[in-house]
Enzyme design. Structure first.
Site, mmCIF file in Angstrom:
data_model
loop_
_atom_site.group_PDB
_atom_site.id
_atom_site.type_symbol
_atom_site.label_atom_id
_atom_site.label_comp_id
_atom_site.label_asym_id
_atom_site.label_seq_id
_atom_site.Cartn_x
_atom_site.Cartn_y
_atom_site.Cartn_z
ATOM 1 N N GLU A 134 0.831 -1.207 0.000
ATOM 2 C CA GLU A 134 0.000 0.000 0.000
ATOM 3 C C GLU A 134 0.869 1.262 0.000
ATOM 4 O O GLU A 134 0.742 2.136 0.859
ATOM 5 C CB GLU A 134 -0.981 -0.021 1.185
ATOM 6 C CG GLU A 134 -1.935 -1.200 1.097
ATOM 7 C CD GLU A 134 -3.107 -1.175 2.071
ATOM 8 O OE1 GLU A 134 -3.174 -0.269 2.921
ATOM 9 O OE2 GLU A 134 -3.961 -2.074 1.974
ATOM 10 N N GLU A 164 -4.834 -8.830 -0.227
ATOM 11 C CA GLU A 164 -5.564 -8.513 1.015
ATOM 12 C C GLU A 164 -7.033 -8.418 0.662
ATOM 13 O O GLU A 164 -7.426 -7.574 -0.158
ATOM 14 C CB GLU A 164 -5.071 -7.208 1.648
ATOM 15 C CG GLU A 164 -3.699 -7.351 2.292
ATOM 16 C CD GLU A 164 -3.285 -6.140 3.136
ATOM 17 O OE1 GLU A 164 -4.164 -5.450 3.685
ATOM 18 O OE2 GLU A 164 -2.067 -5.899 3.205
#
Ligand code: AHR
Length: 532
Positions: free
Chosen positions: A201, A337
């Site tokens: 991220e 994820e």
């Protein structure tokens, strides 16, 4: 070594969601007709779609996996035996570690050798990190459960040098200082790293970078973080590099990210390359997560499932961008994820992301796994968040106690789909309406395993009505169909330490007549059968 992210032959899922829900008509009478042509084959459903994720977060690692060799909890070299046995039975293909956001705080050197430095975990509650579970312990854990390493390297607070030294430490067979240090620390043979995540991220907790800024870093890390393991130097066995991809959404911010990385990849020079692009997409209707993980009703059940089905659109959007630059689908989309993210359980540390896991999560898991299977030509990896005690977990522990969640059972039921060949199915899904949302009432997939056996999965989303699914199978003389089904009395039913078998798979038999298979599935259920 099996080829990961194998390139895919053609094969499309044909799924028809017809608006069959007529108010006032008993929907139980609406038979679902499903057709399967067992002679047709599509993409391989990579076993890496069933990957796990273990972050240093709450008791995801400490307590959940690692109890230390001196613990009264039965363990092997500090790793709890009950958890290992449960995960071994799940045939976990790979485990992503050490984060998540924590990966960009992690400095591997503090977690090797006899003296471990006590540091902090600023991402998750600022608690102390003993570094007792480091590289060797992670690889030992993987060996015990039979999974491969998906290492997430530190691109946020680390450096190219630090990451490249970590890989040299782990993978070289040469007598370099780092190779010798690994041997002195107990592992003479080089480790095998199957997957390398280059950052996490990076658009947010990993450094809040623009796509262009990340791309600059990606090129450097891709070039200099090398896998030296001699057994991995040929193409089929090599370590695969996964770039940070978009967050869950179709907004310009995310499409620009995918576009930037894929455009650069299309024109890339020999000196850098990637094999996959990650996608993070949680089922969380709004931030902060406020839906309850237990003690909710039918409206919340339906709203969460509606939200989770957005995964399909998100994958389609990003796959379409990838197709522009990579029509041969060389780059995998890796949803590393995903899962339901709810309000923290009352009384728990909110930074530890502790939530219950209900029958709703089992259904949420099956719907997502089916979406991944339908996109198996592009989606060739996925890691549910997270494996133990955190978010949508497989396993929950409390000191010496352990319980398997409904999501664990779904993953176990789906084992036959690991590396199976997707077989298109056609059906009229019907509709189910509650909580102001309308959903497809039924979902289904089919696949053939390596021995040619056909497997069918049927999810009945409707919590009130059973479903009769009549499958007409061509290309195979079906004589019997049996397997397991998972349901419970309430959508928010959970397994607890005191009542661990509330949501438990049960044997299931379908009726077969004249080659037609009739599956009478319970409301709110997940069913997997093999056809003989
Ligand atoms: O899984 C919890 C967190 O969610 C991860 O650390 C991060 O990558 C994501 O935002």
């Amino acid at each position: 070594m099996r080829a990961r992210f194998a390139r895919i032959a053609s094969g499309l899922a044909i799924l028809v969601f017809c608006g069959g829900g007529r108010p006032g008509v008993a929907r139980a009478q609406e038979r679902i007709d499903l057709t399967v042509d067992a002679s047709r084959g599509g993409a391989k459903i990579s076993r890496d779609l069933f990957g796990q994720f273990a972050e240093h977060l709450g008791s995801g690692v400490y307590g959940g996996i690692w109890v230390g060799p001196d613990s009264p909890i039965p363990n092997t070299r500090g790793i709890r035996n009950d958890v290992v046995a449960a995960l071994k039975a799940l045939k976990v293909p790979n485990v992503r570690w050490p984060g998540g956001c924590y990966a960009d705080d992690y400095h591997w050197r503090k977690g090797v050798g006899t003296t471990r430095q006590v540091t902090l975990n600023p991402s998750w509650g600022g608690v102390t990190e003993s570094n007792a579970f480091g590289t060797h312990e992670f690889m030992d854990f993987l060996e015990q459960i039979g999974a491969e390493a998906y290492l997430s390297i530190n691109l946020g607070s680390g450096s190219v040098e630090e990451a490249s030294e970590w890989l040299e430490y782990m993978t070289t067979a040469q007598p370099t200082t780092l190779g010798k240090e690994r041997a002195a620390n107990g592992h003479a043979a080089p480790y095998r790293v199957a997957l390398l995540g280059i950052g996490n991220e990076s658009w947010d907790c990993g450094g809040n970078m623009s796509p262009a800024a990340y791309l600059t870093q990606l090129k450097l890390y891709s070039r200099f973080v090398r896998d030296f393991n001699p057994a991995q130097q040929d193409t089929a066995a090599r370590m695969l590099k996964i770039a940070v991809g978009p967050g869950g959404g179709n907004e310009p911010r995310w499409t620009e990210w995918t576009d930037t990385i894929m455009r650069a990849w299309q024109g890339h020079q020999w000196s850098w390359d990637i094999d996959g692009l990650s996608l993070h997409n949680y089922t969380v209707p709004a931030w902060p997560p406020s839906y309850k993980s237990v003690g909710f009703g039918e409206p919340e059940y339906a709203q969460i499932l509606k939200k989770t089905l957005e995964m399909d659109d998100i994958i389609k959007t990003h796959s379409a961008i990838m197709d522009r630059y990579d029509p041969q689908k060389k780059i995998a989309l890796v949803v590393d994820e995903w899962g339901g993210w709810y309000a923290p359980l009352p009384g728990s540390n909110p930074a530890f992301l502790v939530q219950q896991n209900s029958l709703r999560d089992a259904i949420l898991a099956s719907l997502n796994l089916n979406i991944f299977a339908r996109h198996a030509d592009r989606v060739r990896g996925a890691n549910i968040a997270q494996m133990i005690n955190v978010l949508q977990a497989m396993i929950m522990t409390d000191r010496e106690k352990m319980v398997l969640t409904p999501t664990y059972h779904v993953f176990k039921m789906y084992i036959p789909f690991q590396d199976a060949t997707f077989v298109p199915v056609t059906f009229n899904a019907g509709t189910y309406t509650a909580g102001g949302v309308t959903l497809p009432r039924v979902d289904a997939i089919a696949a053939k395993d390596a021995s040619g056996r056909l497997w069918l999965e049927v999810t009945n989303v409707d919590p009130n009505q059973p479903a009769e699914v009549v499958a007409t199978v061509s290309g195979l003389a079906a004589k019997s169909a049996a397997g397991t089904t998972l349901t419970a009395s309430k959508v928010d039913a959970v397994n607890t330490f005191d009542a661990p078998a509330t949501v438990q798979p049960k044997p299931f038999t379908a009726a077969v007549e004249g080659g037609r298979i009739t599956l009478r599935v319970a409301p709110k259920s997940v069913t997997v059968v093999s056809v003989q």
